[in-house]
Write a protein that holds these residues in place. Structure first.
Motif, PDB file in Angstrom:
ATOM      1  N   CYS A 351       0.857  -1.181   0.000  1.00 60.11           N
ATOM      2  CA  CYS A 351       0.000   0.000   0.000  1.00 60.11           C
ATOM      3  C   CYS A 351       0.892   1.230   0.000  1.00 60.11           C
ATOM      4  O   CYS A 351       2.003   1.207   0.567  1.00 60.11           O
ATOM      5  N   THR A 352       0.439   2.301  -0.627  1.00 62.85           N
ATOM      6  CA  THR A 352       1.226   3.526  -0.572  1.00 62.85           C
ATOM      7  C   THR A 352       1.398   3.942   0.887  1.00 62.85           C
ATOM      8  O   THR A 352       0.476   3.845   1.692  1.00 62.85           O
ATOM      9  N   GLY A 353       2.605   4.372   1.219  1.00 59.70           N
ATOM     10  CA  GLY A 353       2.935   4.713   2.596  1.00 59.70           C
ATOM     11  C   GLY A 353       3.545   3.555   3.368  1.00 59.70           C
ATOM     12  O   GLY A 353       4.046   3.752   4.488  1.00 59.70           O
ATOM     13  N   PHE A 354       3.512   2.346   2.780  1.00 66.11           N
ATOM     14  CA  PHE A 354       4.046   1.161   3.468  1.00 66.11           C
ATOM     15  C   PHE A 354       5.107   0.433   2.640  1.00 66.11           C
ATOM     16  O   PHE A 354       5.694  -0.537   3.124  1.00 66.11           O
ATOM     17  N   GLU A 355       5.364   0.884   1.428  1.00 67.10           N
ATOM     18  CA  GLU A 355       6.196   0.113   0.509  1.00 67.10           C
ATOM     19  C   GLU A 355       7.613  -0.122   1.008  1.00 67.10           C
ATOM     20  O   GLU A 355       8.202  -1.170   0.727  1.00 67.10           O
ATOM     21  N   ASN A 356       8.180   0.822   1.735  1.00 65.61           N
ATOM     22  CA  ASN A 356       9.551   0.658   2.229  1.00 65.61           C
ATOM     23  C   ASN A 356       9.632  -0.271   3.429  1.00 65.61           C
ATOM     24  O   ASN A 356      10.728  -0.657   3.842  1.00 65.61           O
ATOM     25  N   ARG A 357       8.455  -0.631   3.983  1.00 66.47           N
ATOM     26  CA  ARG A 357       8.446  -1.482   5.179  1.00 66.47           C
ATOM     27  C   ARG A 357       7.851  -2.852   4.916  1.00 66.47           C
ATOM     28  O   ARG A 357       8.326  -3.848   5.467  1.00 66.47           O
ATOM     29  N   VAL A 358       6.801  -2.921   4.076  1.00 69.09           N
ATOM     30  CA  VAL A 358       6.075  -4.178   3.906  1.00 69.09           C
ATOM     31  C   VAL A 358       5.843  -4.462   2.422  1.00 69.09           C
ATOM     32  O   VAL A 358       5.309  -3.623   1.697  1.00 69.09           O
ATOM     33  N   GLN A 359       6.251  -5.663   1.984  1.00 69.87           N
ATOM     34  CA  GLN A 359       5.926  -6.187   0.666  1.00 69.87           C
ATOM     35  C   GLN A 359       5.362  -7.588   0.868  1.00 69.87           C
ATOM     36  O   GLN A 359       5.958  -8.413   1.563  1.00 69.87           O
ATOM     37  N   GLY A 370      -7.141   6.394   2.610  1.00 70.19           N
ATOM     38  CA  GLY A 370      -6.203   7.320   1.997  1.00 70.19           C
ATOM     39  C   GLY A 370      -5.018   6.655   1.334  1.00 70.19           C
ATOM     40  O   GLY A 370      -4.172   7.339   0.748  1.00 70.19           O
ATOM     41  N   SER A 371      -4.938   5.340   1.389  1.00 65.45           N
ATOM     42  CA  SER A 371      -3.816   4.603   0.810  1.00 65.45           C
ATOM     43  C   SER A 371      -4.266   3.843  -0.430  1.00 65.45           C
ATOM     44  O   SER A 371      -5.425   3.420  -0.525  1.00 65.45           O
ATOM     45  N   GLU A 372      -3.380   3.664  -1.395  1.00 64.01           N
ATOM     46  CA  GLU A 372      -3.684   2.938  -2.618  1.00 64.01           C
ATOM     47  C   GLU A 372      -2.996   1.579  -2.624  1.00 64.01           C
ATOM     48  O   GLU A 372      -1.919   1.404  -2.051  1.00 64.01           O
ATOM     49  N   VAL A 373      -3.623   0.610  -3.284  1.00 64.96           N
ATOM     50  CA  VAL A 373      -3.009  -0.704  -3.481  1.00 64.96           C
ATOM     51  C   VAL A 373      -1.866  -0.559  -4.492  1.00 64.96           C
ATOM     52  O   VAL A 373      -1.999   0.140  -5.497  1.00 64.96           O
ATOM     53  N   VAL A 374      -0.749  -1.230  -4.203  1.00 61.75           N
ATOM     54  CA  VAL A 374       0.430  -1.153  -5.070  1.00 61.75           C
ATOM     55  C   VAL A 374       0.859  -2.563  -5.491  1.00 61.75           C
ATOM     56  O   VAL A 374       0.956  -3.466  -4.661  1.00 61.75           O
ATOM     57  N   ARG A 375       1.104  -2.732  -6.785  1.00 55.08           N
ATOM     58  CA  ARG A 375       1.703  -3.955  -7.327  1.00 55.08           C
ATOM     59  C   ARG A 375       3.062  -3.590  -7.903  1.00 55.08           C
ATOM     60  O   ARG A 375       3.159  -2.695  -8.742  1.00 55.08           O
ATOM     61  N   THR A 376       4.112  -4.291  -7.483  1.00 53.96           N
ATOM     62  CA  THR A 376       5.459  -4.012  -7.976  1.00 53.96           C
ATOM     63  C   THR A 376       6.075  -5.292  -8.531  1.00 53.96           C
ATOM     64  O   THR A 376       6.035  -6.335  -7.880  1.00 53.96           O
ATOM     65  N   GLU A 377       6.628  -5.200  -9.718  1.00 52.19           N
ATOM     66  CA  GLU A 377       7.337  -6.329 -10.319  1.00 52.19           C
ATOM     67  C   GLU A 377       8.760  -5.883 -10.648  1.00 52.19           C
ATOM     68  O   GLU A 377       8.967  -4.953 -11.427  1.00 52.19           O
ATOM     69  N   TYR A 422      -3.520   1.575  -7.504  1.00 54.30           N
ATOM     70  CA  TYR A 422      -4.974   1.557  -7.722  1.00 54.30           C
ATOM     71  C   TYR A 422      -5.661   2.268  -6.564  1.00 54.30           C
ATOM     72  O   TYR A 422      -5.402   1.963  -5.390  1.00 54.30           O
ATOM     73  N   SER A 423      -6.530   3.199  -6.895  1.00 58.92           N
ATOM     74  CA  SER A 423      -7.262   3.942  -5.876  1.00 58.92           C
ATOM     75  C   SER A 423      -8.634   3.320  -5.661  1.00 58.92           C
ATOM     76  O   SER A 423      -9.086   2.474  -6.431  1.00 58.92           O
ATOM     77  N   GLY A 424      -9.295   3.747  -4.588  1.00 55.51           N
ATOM     78  CA  GLY A 424     -10.658   3.312  -4.317  1.00 55.51           C
ATOM     79  C   GLY A 424     -10.779   1.935  -3.707  1.00 55.51           C
ATOM     80  O   GLY A 424     -11.894   1.393  -3.617  1.00 55.51           O
ATOM     81  N   LEU A 425      -9.681   1.338  -3.259  1.00 58.67           N
ATOM     82  CA  LEU A 425      -9.721  -0.010  -2.698  1.00 58.67           C
ATOM     83  C   LEU A 425      -9.383  -0.045  -1.213  1.00 58.67           C
ATOM     84  O   LEU A 425      -9.226  -1.132  -0.643  1.00 58.67           O
ATOM     85  N   ALA A 426      -9.256   1.101  -0.580  1.00 61.36           N
ATOM     86  CA  ALA A 426      -8.931   1.129   0.851  1.00 61.36           C
ATOM     87  C   ALA A 426      -9.975   0.337   1.636  1.00 61.36           C
ATOM     88  O   ALA A 426     -11.181   0.531   1.473  1.00 61.36           O
ATOM     89  N   GLY A 427      -9.513  -0.560   2.473  1.00 62.52           N
ATOM     90  CA  GLY A 427     -10.399  -1.376   3.298  1.00 62.52           C
ATOM     91  C   GLY A 427     -11.067  -2.517   2.571  1.00 62.52           C
ATOM     92  O   GLY A 427     -11.795  -3.308   3.184  1.00 62.52           O
ATOM     93  N   SER A 428     -10.834  -2.653   1.265  1.00 63.57           N
ATOM     94  CA  SER A 428     -11.567  -3.636   0.465  1.00 63.57           C
ATOM     95  C   SER A 428     -10.916  -5.017   0.495  1.00 63.57           C
ATOM     96  O   SER A 428      -9.684  -5.147   0.516  1.00 63.57           O
ATOM     97  N   THR A 429     -11.765  -6.038   0.465  1.00 62.13           N
ATOM     98  CA  THR A 429     -11.326  -7.409   0.222  1.00 62.13           C
ATOM     99  C   THR A 429     -12.102  -7.976  -0.975  1.00 62.13           C
ATOM    100  O   THR A 429     -12.267  -9.185  -1.087  1.00 62.13           O
ATOM    101  N   ALA A 430     -12.569  -7.094  -1.839  1.00 64.09           N
ATOM    102  CA  ALA A 430     -13.385  -7.503  -2.995  1.00 64.09           C
ATOM    103  C   ALA A 430     -12.662  -7.220  -4.299  1.00 64.09           C
ATOM    104  O   ALA A 430     -13.269  -6.848  -5.298  1.00 64.09           O
ATOM    105  N   PHE A 431     -11.325  -7.385  -4.306  1.00 61.17           N
ATOM    106  CA  PHE A 431     -10.592  -7.219  -5.550  1.00 61.17           C
ATOM    107  C   PHE A 431      -9.677  -8.423  -5.733  1.00 61.17           C
ATOM    108  O   PHE A 431      -9.354  -9.132  -4.776  1.00 61.17           O
ATOM    109  N   ALA A 432      -9.277  -8.661  -6.972  1.00 60.65           N
ATOM    110  CA  ALA A 432      -8.386  -9.789  -7.255  1.00 60.65           C
ATOM    111  C   ALA A 432      -7.769  -9.614  -8.627  1.00 60.65           C
ATOM    112  O   ALA A 432      -8.332  -8.973  -9.513  1.00 60.65           O
TER     113      ALA A 432
END
Length: 473
Positions: A351-359, A370-377, A422-432
């Motif tokens: 999540c944005t704001g957590f990338e340097n600590r958690v992957q 206020g945080s966005e989902v992040v995918r990094t390859e 990706y925005s709009g997914l804060a708190g969501s468990t309905a994405f995949a």
């Protein structure tokens, strides 16, 4: 990384596609070859179910030079065995009782494959190399129609029910058994820091950064092909990809058409960058709800457009980089990681704001407000200096080790780092993420694909920028 041996792209295992089991018989078979576009039948894979055989090539270690010819012959034999079984399936439809397919087709196919993979293991062990383990477990093939047909029927009922619910204003829910499950998500604020320190840069490090700006696919360029893994085969991925870079890439794209393509990149980069789409599975169904690559294969929900798509090339902490060869193909991650054991998995969710600590590798993040989902390859950054592709699409490239060093015989090239938000997914468990039907949308199956088609002058600029420590693009 699982090091498979190198073979020409024209020599690949076959995929035999067949229609699902119908009442009292077997549907028509459609045989396609997973070969390059010059010798593959240009058929679109619209059949519901394949004879699905595990890939032996993907599970091989690095094959010693002395054994390669024999291993190649036997891998080719595996391909022809699958094709023969598919032909028999087509010509015997409607024959026999309920166990006919297993007894007359799948059973004999397993016996033939058992003998063939044993010869492969023996050929390798004769050179003094360790005998590959576990190959016998790859002999059995399945006809997904028996189990998959039922699953698709349930899914179709689920989608009809969802559409009915939508008419009443309710949100659809994913089809039962299609994944993901609640255990695939974790509250990122409760995950302990797990990002390791980066390797220390040496005196000869290449510290520059080169960015190529190609957009976020706001135009909605999608298809379920994969020109690297299944050239010439429509719907070869069985899930939908986003595309940026070269315009019009599909299963039938060649190096020549790629070099001449228009591009979404602002600097003339004609490379193709593609990845499985992310979907909001708790909202309105997408237009592909009943189509191959979409809802017909369990990929349901609204396709989300990334809010940002960063494509950055970085250097090596130990050495200068050399130019990538034109049309170099790289796949990072494994679309079937949950079934293949995860050895080639390279997913990184945060999540944005957590990338340097958690992957996260095998979990989707539940992001705070206020945080966005992040995918990094982070793609492989070492190249064997000779090949632009290999039989398993992995052996010609490699990852650097924990100190940033390439394996012996490999050269450091600019490393592609792909970051999607990706925005709009804060708190969501309905994405995949989209996946093969059997991969159940597991987060560990995330992956990325890249074919370098930068003009030579642009690649030279990228190498110069990275080696001189500048930030460009």
């Amino acid at each position: 990384m699982n090091q498979g041996h190198r073979r020409n792209r024209k020599r690949r295992n076959a995929i035999v596609l067949v229609a699902g089991l119908a009442a009292g018989g077997v549907g028509l078979a459609l045989v396609t070859m997973q070969a390059n576009a010059t010798d593959a039948p240009r058929a679109t894979t619209r059949a519901a179910s394949p004879i699905s055989c595990p890939s032996v090539a993907d599970r091989l270690p690095d094959v010693p030079q002395q054994a390669r010819a024999e291993v190649d012959r036997n891998l080719e034999l595996l391909r022809s065995q699958i094709a023969e079984a598919g032909n028999r399936l087509a010509t015997t439809r409607g024959q026999g009782g309920p166990d006919f397919v297993q007894n007359a087709i799948l059973g004999p196919l397993k016996d033939k494959r058992t003998a063939t993979v044993d010869r492969i293991a023996l050929a390798i062990s004769r050179t003094g190399a360790p005998r590959p383990q576990g190959l016998s477990g790859l002999a059995a093939c399945t006809l997904a129609g028996g189990r998959g047909q039922q699953g698709r029927g349930q899914q179709g009922q689920g989608q009809q029910g969802q559409q009915g619910q939508q008419g009443q204003g309710a949100s659809p829910s994913p089809a039962a058994g299609n994944g993901p499950v609640p255990e695939d998500f974790v509250d990122i604020t409760k995950v302990a820091p797990n990002v390791p320190a980066r390797p220390r840069s040496g005196r000869n490090a290449s510290k520059g950064v080169f960015k190529t700006r190609c957009g976020v696919n706001a135009e909605g360029r999608h298809n379920s092909d994969n020109v690297i893994v299944a050239p010439g085969v429509g719907n070869g991925a069985h899930h939908t990809h986003d595309y940026v870079g070269a315009i019009g890439v599909d299963a039938f794209t060649t190096d020549d058409t790629l070099a001449a393509a228009d591009t979404t990149c602002t600097n003339g980069d004609r490379s193709t960058y593609y990845w499985p789409v992310l979907r909001d599975r708790g909202g309105v169904e997408q237009a592909d709800a009943g189509k191959p690559g979409g809802g017909a294969e369990g990929n349901i929900g609204k396709i989300l457009t990334p809010t940002s798509a960063s494509l950055t090339f970085v250097g090596s902490p130990t050495t200068k980089v050399v130019a990538m060869p034109r049309f170099l193909r790289i796949i990072t991650g494994d679309a079937k990681a949950n079934a293949n054991g995860g050895a080639n998995a390279n997913a990184a969710w945060s999540c944005t704001g957590f990338e340097n600590r958690v992957q996260l590798k095998d979990k989707y993040p539940i992001c705070p407000a206020g945080s966005e989902v992040v995918r990094t390859e982070r793609f492989q950054s070492c190249w064997d200096g000779r090949n632009t592709d290999s039989a398993n699409h992995r052996s010609h490239v490699a990852f650097a080790d924990a100190r940033g060093r390439c394996p012996a015989g490999f050269k450091a090239v600019p490393q592609l780092v792909q970051r999607l938000t990706y925005s709009g997914l804060a708190g969501s468990t309905a994405f995949a993420v989209d996946s093969f039907p059997e991969s159940l949308h597991k987060p560990i199956t995330d992956h990325g694909d890249f074919i370098n088609a930068m003009p030579e002058r642009l690649m030279k600029q990228a190498v110069s920028c990275i080696n001189s420590g500048r930030r460009c693009g």
